[in-house]
Design a protein around this motif. Structure first.
Motif, short mmCIF file in Angstrom:
data_model
loop_
_atom_site.label_atom_id
_atom_site.label_comp_id
_atom_site.label_asym_id
_atom_site.label_seq_id
_atom_site.Cartn_x
_atom_site.Cartn_y
_atom_site.Cartn_z
N TRP A 113 0.82 -1.21 0.00
CA TRP A 113 0.00 0.00 0.00
C TRP A 113 0.86 1.27 0.00
O TRP A 113 0.54 2.25 -0.69
CB TRP A 113 -0.93 0.00 1.22
CG TRP A 113 -2.19 -0.78 0.97
CD1 TRP A 113 -2.38 -2.11 1.15
CD2 TRP A 113 -3.42 -0.25 0.49
NE1 TRP A 113 -3.66 -2.47 0.81
CE2 TRP A 113 -4.33 -1.33 0.40
CE3 TRP A 113 -3.86 1.02 0.14
CZ2 TRP A 113 -5.64 -1.18 -0.03
CZ3 TRP A 113 -5.17 1.19 -0.29
CH2 TRP A 113 -6.05 0.09 -0.38
N GLU A 114 1.92 1.24 0.75
CA GLU A 114 2.82 2.41 0.78
C GLU A 114 3.40 2.68 -0.61
O GLU A 114 3.43 3.83 -1.07
CB GLU A 114 3.95 2.17 1.78
CG GLU A 114 3.50 2.20 3.23
CD GLU A 114 4.57 1.74 4.20
OE1 GLU A 114 4.51 2.13 5.37
OE2 GLU A 114 5.47 0.97 3.77
N ASN A 115 3.82 1.62 -1.29
CA ASN A 115 4.38 1.78 -2.63
C ASN A 115 3.33 2.27 -3.63
O ASN A 115 3.61 3.13 -4.47
CB ASN A 115 4.99 0.46 -3.11
CG ASN A 115 6.39 0.24 -2.58
OD1 ASN A 115 7.23 1.14 -2.64
ND2 ASN A 115 6.66 -0.94 -2.05
N LEU A 116 2.13 1.68 -3.56
CA LEU A 116 1.07 2.07 -4.48
C LEU A 116 0.67 3.53 -4.29
O LEU A 116 0.41 4.25 -5.27
CB LEU A 116 -0.17 1.18 -4.27
CG LEU A 116 -0.09 -0.25 -4.78
CD1 LEU A 116 -1.27 -1.06 -4.29
CD2 LEU A 116 -0.02 -0.28 -6.30
N ASN A 121 8.22 2.60 0.24
CA ASN A 121 7.82 2.09 1.55
C ASN A 121 8.74 2.63 2.64
O ASN A 121 8.78 2.11 3.75
CB ASN A 121 7.80 0.55 1.56
CG ASN A 121 9.14 -0.06 1.19
OD1 ASN A 121 10.17 0.61 1.24
ND2 ASN A 121 9.13 -1.32 0.82
N ARG A 122 9.46 3.69 2.30
CA ARG A 122 10.31 4.37 3.28
C ARG A 122 9.84 5.82 3.40
O ARG A 122 10.56 6.77 3.13
CB ARG A 122 11.77 4.30 2.85
CG ARG A 122 12.30 2.87 2.75
CD ARG A 122 13.77 2.85 2.38
NE ARG A 122 14.58 3.45 3.44
CZ ARG A 122 15.89 3.67 3.34
NH1 ARG A 122 16.53 3.36 2.21
NH2 ARG A 122 16.56 4.23 4.34
N ILE A 123 8.60 5.97 3.81
CA ILE A 123 7.98 7.29 3.88
C ILE A 123 8.71 8.21 4.85
O ILE A 123 8.81 9.42 4.61
CB ILE A 123 6.49 7.15 4.27
CG1 ILE A 123 5.74 6.43 3.13
CG2 ILE A 123 5.85 8.50 4.55
CD1 ILE A 123 4.29 6.11 3.44
N ALA A 124 9.24 7.66 5.91
CA ALA A 124 9.94 8.47 6.90
C ALA A 124 11.22 9.09 6.35
O ALA A 124 11.81 9.97 6.98
CB ALA A 124 10.26 7.63 8.14
N ALA A 134 4.58 12.93 -3.58
CA ALA A 134 4.04 11.78 -2.83
C ALA A 134 2.58 12.02 -2.47
O ALA A 134 1.74 11.12 -2.59
CB ALA A 134 4.87 11.54 -1.57
N TYR A 135 2.24 13.23 -2.06
CA TYR A 135 0.84 13.57 -1.76
C TYR A 135 -0.03 13.52 -3.02
O TYR A 135 -1.18 13.08 -2.97
CB TYR A 135 0.75 14.96 -1.13
CG TYR A 135 0.85 14.97 0.37
CD1 TYR A 135 -0.25 14.69 1.17
CD2 TYR A 135 2.06 15.26 1.00
CE1 TYR A 135 -0.16 14.71 2.56
CE2 TYR A 135 2.16 15.28 2.39
CZ TYR A 135 1.05 14.99 3.16
OH TYR A 135 1.13 15.01 4.52
N ILE A 136 0.53 13.99 -4.13
CA ILE A 136 -0.22 13.96 -5.38
C ILE A 136 -0.53 12.52 -5.77
O ILE A 136 -1.66 12.18 -6.16
CB ILE A 136 0.57 14.66 -6.51
CG1 ILE A 136 0.60 16.18 -6.25
CG2 ILE A 136 -0.05 14.37 -7.88
CD1 ILE A 136 1.49 16.94 -7.22
N THR A 142 -6.15 7.45 -4.48
CA THR A 142 -7.38 7.39 -3.70
C THR A 142 -8.58 7.73 -4.56
O THR A 142 -9.61 7.06 -4.53
CB THR A 142 -7.30 8.36 -2.51
OG1 THR A 142 -6.18 8.01 -1.69
CG2 THR A 142 -8.57 8.30 -1.66
N ARG A 143 -8.45 8.79 -5.33
CA ARG A 143 -9.54 9.25 -6.18
C ARG A 143 -9.94 8.18 -7.19
O ARG A 143 -11.12 7.98 -7.48
CB ARG A 143 -9.11 10.53 -6.91
CG ARG A 143 -10.25 11.33 -7.51
CD ARG A 143 -9.73 12.49 -8.34
NE ARG A 143 -8.93 13.41 -7.55
CZ ARG A 143 -7.65 13.68 -7.78
NH1 ARG A 143 -7.01 13.06 -8.77
NH2 ARG A 143 -7.00 14.56 -7.06
#
Length: 210
Positions: A113-116, A121-124, A134-136, A142-143
């Motif tokens: 999910w982090e990658n998708l 998967n290293r968001i920190a 990353a937010y985009i 999600t949309r």
């Protein structure tokens, strides 16, 4: 003579009060320093903390903030702002942990999910310059997929969103104004999409109960 004694007693009394106030303020600043150090250490361990460790962490946080909560009005405005930010960060961390406990967000599925949603998967470790993208990606994903998500999917999505928000708080002072404005708009959109899901669930529940 009595007047002099009264004067001296008043001076001593005033000095005692001022000394106590100064001591209290000094202790509060030390408490804030201790909390800052504790938060820095715990934040580095945030996503590796086990369920069994959380009761101890909650007790430690309560002990560290007890004096600050009781005497927060004696802090400087700058210290009040920092204390508010530290508490907000802790509350967000605790909320993320509660979500993780509910759906067991450990392992490969969380990484997927982090990658998708963010491309890593290293968001920190996302650099400030890459946070906007990353937010985009998270909002676009999600949309595009929200109508197919079940409750568990949404819990994963919200957890990843929380991780991204935590990273934003950590590097906020390194973001330019344009990125801050764009990210704030995307955060609002994610919250709106989440609310539309909740509204749809309530409608379906009412329809099923007819």
């Amino acid at each position: 003579m009595r007047t002099i004694k009264k004067y001296l007693l008043a001076v001593v009394f005033t000095g005692t009060i001022l000394g106590t106030q100064a001591q209290t303020k000094s202790q509060l600043e030390q408490d804030l320093t201790d909390l800052r150090t504790w938060m820095r250490k715990k934040s580095a361990q945030a996503d590796s903390v086990t369920r069994a460790e959380w009761p101890v962490i909650k007790q430690e946080f309560k002990a560290l903030t007890s004096g600050l909560d009781k005497n927060s009005e004696k802090l400087s405005e700058e210290s009040k702002e920092e204390y508010s930010q530290l508490k907000g960060k802790y509350n967000e961390w605790e909320e993320r942990n509660e979500i993780r406990e509910e759906v067991d967000l450990n392992g490969p599925e969380l990484e997927r999910w982090e990658n998708l949603m963010t491309g890593t998967n290293r968001i920190a470790s996302i650099k400030p310059a890459a946070l906007r993208d990353a937010y985009i990606q998270l909002t676009d994903y999600t949309r595009a997929n929200r109508r197919r998500w079940n409750l568990r999917d949404w819990e994963y999505a919200e957890f990843v969103f929380g991780e991204l928000n935590t990273r934003k708080a950590e590097v906020l002072d390194k973001l330019n104004n344009s990125d801050k404005i764009k990210i704030a708009a995307l955060q609002v959109e994610f919250a709106t999409l989440k609310k539309s899901r909740e509204a749809q669930e309530k409608y379906n529940e009412m329809r099923d109960n007819r």
